[in-house]
Design an enzyme around this catalytic site. Structure first.
Site, mmCIF file in Angstrom:
data_model
loop_
_atom_site.group_PDB
_atom_site.id
_atom_site.type_symbol
_atom_site.label_atom_id
_atom_site.label_comp_id
_atom_site.label_asym_id
_atom_site.label_seq_id
_atom_site.Cartn_x
_atom_site.Cartn_y
_atom_site.Cartn_z
ATOM 1 N N GLU A 1 0.816 -1.218 0.000
ATOM 2 C CA GLU A 1 0.000 0.000 0.000
ATOM 3 C C GLU A 1 0.847 1.264 0.000
ATOM 4 O OE1 GLU A 1 -2.261 0.386 3.638
ATOM 5 O OE2 GLU A 1 -3.714 1.652 2.616
ATOM 6 N N GLN B 1 3.154 1.639 -11.071
ATOM 7 C CA GLN B 1 3.437 0.203 -10.946
ATOM 8 C C GLN B 1 2.156 -0.590 -10.686
ATOM 9 O OE1 GLN B 1 6.733 -1.246 -8.741
ATOM 10 N NE2 GLN B 1 7.910 -0.729 -10.565
ATOM 11 N N THR C 1 15.912 7.400 0.273
ATOM 12 C CA THR C 1 14.718 6.779 0.859
ATOM 13 C C THR C 1 15.077 5.752 1.941
ATOM 14 O OG1 THR C 1 12.747 5.451 0.333
ATOM 15 C CG2 THR C 1 14.625 5.212 -1.152
ATOM 16 N N ASP D 1 14.006 -1.390 5.094
ATOM 17 C CA ASP D 1 12.778 -1.902 4.498
ATOM 18 C C ASP D 1 12.202 -2.933 5.449
ATOM 19 O OD1 ASP D 1 10.771 -3.046 2.978
ATOM 20 O OD2 ASP D 1 11.939 -3.038 1.129
ATOM 21 N N ARG E 1 9.227 -4.385 5.263
ATOM 22 C CA ARG E 1 8.106 -5.147 4.724
ATOM 23 C C ARG E 1 8.314 -6.653 4.893
ATOM 24 N NH1 ARG E 1 7.653 -2.414 -1.064
ATOM 25 N NH2 ARG E 1 9.903 -2.577 -0.813
ATOM 26 N N LYS F 1 11.641 -9.760 -2.361
ATOM 27 C CA LYS F 1 10.322 -10.384 -2.461
ATOM 28 C C LYS F 1 10.453 -11.836 -2.894
ATOM 29 C CE LYS F 1 7.348 -6.556 -3.553
ATOM 30 N NZ LYS F 1 6.661 -5.802 -4.591
#
Ligand SMILES: [Zn+2]
Length: 219
Positions: free
Chosen positions: A66, A83, A126, A138, A140, A166
């Site tokens: 999200e 994307q 970032t 990161d 995630r 991923k």
């Protein structure tokens, strides 16, 4: 630490017609789940899958995290909106699933992401900005993506992604990534530094054009 998770179970399945930016309608199906590890409301969209016939290839899957500013508002600070749009079109053509994970801002949340934007405007990239805020580069976690796929009866996928993390996390969680299908490059006047950081620090397999010479968006 990623691990092999329990499959989620489908809680509801409803038809969800989606209007694309081009004005065509995609007949998607939306799934909600019970048993997701983190207790958040993640969803899956199935698109372009013929019922009945056994599929020749594994489904094309996009695991999208999200991004309210990019997905909904069209922010050019990142490339999430384009994307997402690309994924919907390509999955509807190839047949597969879009998993929409509620882990905003690489897992640190919307307000913290905005705090990171302030640091980025002061010169950090970032990833450095997230570290400066006391988070991981990161955060995630794709465990819930694997749980949803397993709950849908999918343990083999073609993964639409430039992100090696991923692929690694899904593989560890019991999903066989048959192919990694790269996404297009979505360069805007404002997201060049963001994409450069993804390439340099995040290990993303994207090739950036020379500064000031944007290459055309793929399809
Ligand atoms: Zn974004």
């Amino acid at each position: 630490v990623p691990r092999r998770p329990c499959p989620a179970t489908v809680r509801r399945e409803v038809p969800l017609p989606i209007r694309t930016r081009e004005g065509s309608t995609i007949q998607a199906r939306l799934y909600t789940f019970d048993g997701l590890d983190d207790g958040r409301e993640h969803i899956a969209l199935a698109m372009g899958l013929a019922s009945g016939a056994a599929p020749v290839r594994p489904p094309l899957v996009r695991v999208h995290s999200e991004c309210l500013t990019g997905d909904v508002l069209g922010s050019e600070r990142c490339d999430c909106g384009p994307q997402l749009h690309e994924a919907v079109l390509r999955i509807s053509r190839a047949g597969g699933y879009l998993l929409y994970l509620r882990q905003e801002g690489r897992g640190i949340g919307l307000y913290n992401k905005v705090d990171a934007y302030v640091l980025q405007d002061a010169g950090l990239d970032t990833y450095e900005a997230n570290l400066a805020l006391g988070y991981g580069e990161d955060e995630r976690d794709y465990t819930v993506a694997a749980q949803m796929l397993l709950g849908l009866g999918v343990d083999r996928v073609d993964l639409l992604s430039n992100n090696p993390d991923k692929v690694a996390q899904l593989s560890t969680a019991g999903i066989r990534v048959q192919r990694r299908v790269p996404t297009g490059l979505h360069l805007s006047p404002n997201n060049g530094p963001y994409l450069a950081a993804k390439f340099a620090s995040g290990g993303h397999g994207v090739v950036l054009p020379k500064e000031g010479r944007p290459i055309p968006r793929s399809r």
